[in-house]
Design a protein around this motif. Structure first.
Motif, PDB file in Angstrom:
ATOM      1  N   GLU A  35       6.981  -8.920   0.935  1.00 27.05           N
ATOM      2  CA  GLU A  35       6.214  -7.724   1.289  1.00 27.05           C
ATOM      3  C   GLU A  35       5.085  -8.060   2.258  1.00 27.05           C
ATOM      4  O   GLU A  35       4.805  -7.290   3.192  1.00 27.05           O
ATOM      5  CB  GLU A  35       5.657  -7.062   0.025  1.00 27.05           C
ATOM      6  CG  GLU A  35       4.774  -5.839   0.267  1.00 27.05           C
ATOM      7  CD  GLU A  35       5.479  -4.682   0.956  1.00 27.05           C
ATOM      8  OE1 GLU A  35       4.774  -3.850   1.582  1.00 27.05           O
ATOM      9  OE2 GLU A  35       6.725  -4.593   0.892  1.00 27.05           O
ATOM     10  N   GLU A  38       6.527  -8.234   5.583  1.00 27.33           N
ATOM     11  CA  GLU A  38       6.733  -6.884   6.122  1.00 27.33           C
ATOM     12  C   GLU A  38       5.446  -6.346   6.745  1.00 27.33           C
ATOM     13  O   GLU A  38       5.492  -5.539   7.676  1.00 27.33           O
ATOM     14  CB  GLU A  38       7.196  -5.940   5.005  1.00 27.33           C
ATOM     15  CG  GLU A  38       8.630  -6.157   4.549  1.00 27.33           C
ATOM     16  CD  GLU A  38       9.633  -5.733   5.612  1.00 27.33           C
ATOM     17  OE1 GLU A  38       9.382  -4.706   6.275  1.00 27.33           O
ATOM     18  OE2 GLU A  38      10.645  -6.440   5.779  1.00 27.33           O
ATOM     19  N   ARG A  39       4.319  -6.804   6.233  1.00 23.52           N
ATOM     20  CA  ARG A  39       3.016  -6.371   6.753  1.00 23.52           C
ATOM     21  C   ARG A  39       2.505  -7.313   7.840  1.00 23.52           C
ATOM     22  O   ARG A  39       1.326  -7.324   8.168  1.00 23.52           O
ATOM     23  CB  ARG A  39       2.019  -6.263   5.606  1.00 23.52           C
ATOM     24  CG  ARG A  39       2.464  -5.291   4.529  1.00 23.52           C
ATOM     25  CD  ARG A  39       1.435  -5.109   3.426  1.00 23.52           C
ATOM     26  NE  ARG A  39       2.000  -4.316   2.322  1.00 23.52           N
ATOM     27  CZ  ARG A  39       1.278  -3.669   1.412  1.00 23.52           C
ATOM     28  NH1 ARG A  39      -0.052  -3.730   1.453  1.00 23.52           N
ATOM     29  NH2 ARG A  39       1.866  -2.982   0.458  1.00 23.52           N
ATOM     30  N   ASP A 166      10.447  -5.324  -9.182  1.00 24.02           N
ATOM     31  CA  ASP A 166      11.224  -5.384  -7.949  1.00 24.02           C
ATOM     32  C   ASP A 166      12.281  -4.281  -8.006  1.00 24.02           C
ATOM     33  O   ASP A 166      13.322  -4.424  -8.652  1.00 24.02           O
ATOM     34  CB  ASP A 166      11.878  -6.763  -7.816  1.00 24.02           C
ATOM     35  CG  ASP A 166      12.579  -6.949  -6.469  1.00 24.02           C
ATOM     36  OD1 ASP A 166      12.754  -5.942  -5.749  1.00 24.02           O
ATOM     37  OD2 ASP A 166      12.958  -8.089  -6.163  1.00 24.02           O
ATOM     38  N   THR A 349       4.717  -0.934  -8.438  1.00 20.08           N
ATOM     39  CA  THR A 349       5.645  -1.396  -7.414  1.00 20.08           C
ATOM     40  C   THR A 349       5.120  -2.667  -6.746  1.00 20.08           C
ATOM     41  O   THR A 349       3.933  -3.005  -6.854  1.00 20.08           O
ATOM     42  CB  THR A 349       5.837  -0.322  -6.344  1.00 20.08           C
ATOM     43  OG1 THR A 349       4.561  -0.074  -5.717  1.00 20.08           O
ATOM     44  CG2 THR A 349       6.372   0.972  -6.955  1.00 20.08           C
ATOM     45  N   GLU A 351       4.740  -2.919  -3.623  1.00 20.01           N
ATOM     46  CA  GLU A 351       3.803  -2.435  -2.615  1.00 20.01           C
ATOM     47  C   GLU A 351       2.399  -2.265  -3.202  1.00 20.01           C
ATOM     48  O   GLU A 351       1.396  -2.633  -2.573  1.00 20.01           O
ATOM     49  CB  GLU A 351       4.289  -1.114  -2.017  1.00 20.01           C
ATOM     50  CG  GLU A 351       5.549  -1.224  -1.179  1.00 20.01           C
ATOM     51  CD  GLU A 351       6.822  -1.336  -2.016  1.00 20.01           C
ATOM     52  OE1 GLU A 351       7.874  -1.638  -1.429  1.00 20.01           O
ATOM     53  OE2 GLU A 351       6.763  -1.135  -3.254  1.00 20.01           O
ATOM     54  N   SER A 352       2.328  -1.718  -4.411  1.00 18.69           N
ATOM     55  CA  SER A 352       1.034  -1.546  -5.072  1.00 18.69           C
ATOM     56  C   SER A 352       0.385  -2.892  -5.375  1.00 18.69           C
ATOM     57  O   SER A 352      -0.827  -3.070  -5.195  1.00 18.69           O
ATOM     58  CB  SER A 352       1.220  -0.740  -6.368  1.00 18.69           C
ATOM     59  OG  SER A 352       0.012  -0.643  -7.078  1.00 18.69           O
ATOM     60  N   VAL A 354       0.813  -5.725  -3.734  1.00 20.98           N
ATOM     61  CA  VAL A 354       0.362  -6.362  -2.497  1.00 20.98           C
ATOM     62  C   VAL A 354      -0.867  -5.652  -1.930  1.00 20.98           C
ATOM     63  O   VAL A 354      -1.731  -6.291  -1.322  1.00 20.98           O
ATOM     64  CB  VAL A 354       1.509  -6.439  -1.476  1.00 20.98           C
ATOM     65  CG1 VAL A 354       1.013  -6.957  -0.126  1.00 20.98           C
ATOM     66  CG2 VAL A 354       2.606  -7.359  -2.008  1.00 20.98           C
ATOM     67  N   ASP A 355      -0.982  -4.344  -2.132  1.00 20.10           N
ATOM     68  CA  ASP A 355      -2.209  -3.645  -1.738  1.00 20.10           C
ATOM     69  C   ASP A 355      -3.425  -4.320  -2.380  1.00 20.10           C
ATOM     70  O   ASP A 355      -4.453  -4.559  -1.727  1.00 20.10           O
ATOM     71  CB  ASP A 355      -2.166  -2.180  -2.180  1.00 20.10           C
ATOM     72  CG  ASP A 355      -1.236  -1.332  -1.332  1.00 20.10           C
ATOM     73  OD1 ASP A 355      -0.845  -1.782  -0.235  1.00 20.10           O
ATOM     74  OD2 ASP A 355      -0.894  -0.219  -1.782  1.00 20.10           O
ATOM     75  N   GLU A 358      -3.933  -7.988  -1.075  1.00 17.22           N
ATOM     76  CA  GLU A 358      -4.567  -7.999   0.246  1.00 17.22           C
ATOM     77  C   GLU A 358      -6.085  -7.904   0.125  1.00 17.22           C
ATOM     78  O   GLU A 358      -6.822  -8.589   0.848  1.00 17.22           O
ATOM     79  CB  GLU A 358      -4.044  -6.835   1.087  1.00 17.22           C
ATOM     80  CG  GLU A 358      -2.721  -7.096   1.756  1.00 17.22           C
ATOM     81  CD  GLU A 358      -2.422  -6.074   2.825  1.00 17.22           C
ATOM     82  OE1 GLU A 358      -2.433  -6.444   4.007  1.00 17.22           O
ATOM     83  OE2 GLU A 358      -2.187  -4.902   2.481  1.00 17.22           O
TER      84      GLU A 358
END
Length: 368
Positions: A35, A38-39, A166, A349, A351-352, A354-355, A358
């Protein structure tokens, strides 16, 4: 470290204690690294090694990670190290500090409480330097608030980020590996470390088995002698499937889990090791669209809201009544399964995760 690097151009090195196929790699490293890529982060991953001392295996950060830090450490903006307290992990932490690379240490299990079946502590080499590594880290990320509370005295820069699901693996509408005429109560995990937990299901299963046609499936349990001894008597009333003798790929695990009608997830609150257990098992069953009955203990009890996103049990009577309710009421089973599923896709998720990671990376880089 790259001064003033924008988030999307940052270089991040993951150092794993675990090998490529281990659960911690597949839960908190590989999907996270993907992920970040992807960013537009530049991400490298060095997986761990396994050795054996006195017949007991242990995993640790590989020497290749040390070589990478010595050779190219200055090019990295941050290093994320996963749950290792070995000498090589400590050396990596010292190198990060010397080269002024913020180290983010990630731990999602209460390794400091691990015990043998006879309740005596296990002198695992991979724990020797755990406290020292945590103290060296610029930031610590944990799998649940119980671990955070336990480790906050060692490092004040600590954030809980629950292990994400995942969704490319654990998903609804998966073709089941088999079909059953009986009601399938299912548990997924590695059995030997959960014998004290699974033991909580003995009496409920025998009680239910006297009234209903039930199969109890342990998927990828690597069932050992203790687990088979625990359920020998249960076999008089329930068909018990002890799972596989070897680990199976996650995509096969998914198909095996798709055979479940109801997920049963016991957690023994008297076992200190369980204080830091990840909630990932609950989340993965919910992501499969399964209704969950879980122990009202520690992280499981904190995650689920009884009668909204799952059912919680304290006693044998609780387990029996909750499971019986789902066996007899298809509408209730579907309602709880859908509510639990929606909670996962909203809050748990990759995504959550990795938010939040970060933010930790940004803070660690800025504060160094």
């Amino acid at each position: 470290m790259t001064d003033g690097a924008a988030a999307g151009s940052r270089e991040v090195l993951f150092l794993s204690k675990a090998g490529v196929t281990d659960q911690s790699t597949q839960h908190r490293i590989d999907p996270i690294a993907d992920e970040l890529r992807e960013r537009e982060y530049n991400v490298s991953v060095i997986h761990g090694k396994q050795r054996s001392i006195f017949g007991r295996p242990f995993r640790y950060v590989a020497g290749a990670g040390i070589v990478e830090l010595l050779s190219n450490g200055g090019s990295y903006d941050a290093v994320v190290m996963n749950r290792d307290g070995s000498p090589t992990a400590y050396l990596a932490a010292l190198l990060c500090n010397r080269k002024e690379i913020p180290l983010i240490f990630d731990i999602d299990d209460a390794l400091y409480h691990q015990k043998r079946i006879d309740e005596t502590p296990i002198p695992i080499p991979g724990r020797i330097f755990l406290d020292k590594v945590i103290q060296q880290a610029a930031h610590v990320t944990t799998g649940n608030s119980n671990i955070e509370s336990e480790l906050s005295s060692l490092n004040s820069n600590i954030t809980t980020i629950p292990t994400p699901v995942d969704a490319s693996v654990f998903q609804k509408e998966t073709d089941p590996a088999a079909t059953y005429d009986s009601t399938v109560l299912g548990w997924m995990g590695i059995g030997p470390g959960h014998e004290h937990n699974l033991r909580l299901l003995r009496e409920p299963l025998m009680t239910l088995g006297k009234k209903y046609d039930i199969t109890f499936r342990m998927v990828s349990s690597l069932g050992n002698g203790e687990i088979r001894d625990t359920f020998t008597e249960v076999e008089q009333y329930v068909d018990v499937d002890y799972g596989y003798n070897d680990r199976i790929p996650l995509k096969q695990v998914r198909r095996e889990m798709a055979t479940f009608d109801i997920a049963v997830l016991p957690l023994n609150p008297s076992d200190e090791m369980m204080e830091g257990k990840s909630i990932i098992k609950v989340l993965e069953h919910l992501a499969m669209g399964l209704p969950v009955v879980a122990s009202d203990a520690l992280a499981y009890g904190d995650l689920l809201t009884h009668d909204e996103t799952g059912l919680l049990a304290d006693t044998t009577e609780d387990w029996v009544s909750n499971i019986e309710r789902l066996i007899n009421d298809e509408g209730e089973k579907n309602r709880l399964a859908e509510a639990g599923y929606q909670m996962v896709v909203k809050d748990y998720t990759v995504e959550s995760y990795v938010d939040q990671l970060e933010t930790v990376i940004d803070t660690a880089v800025t504060d160094l």
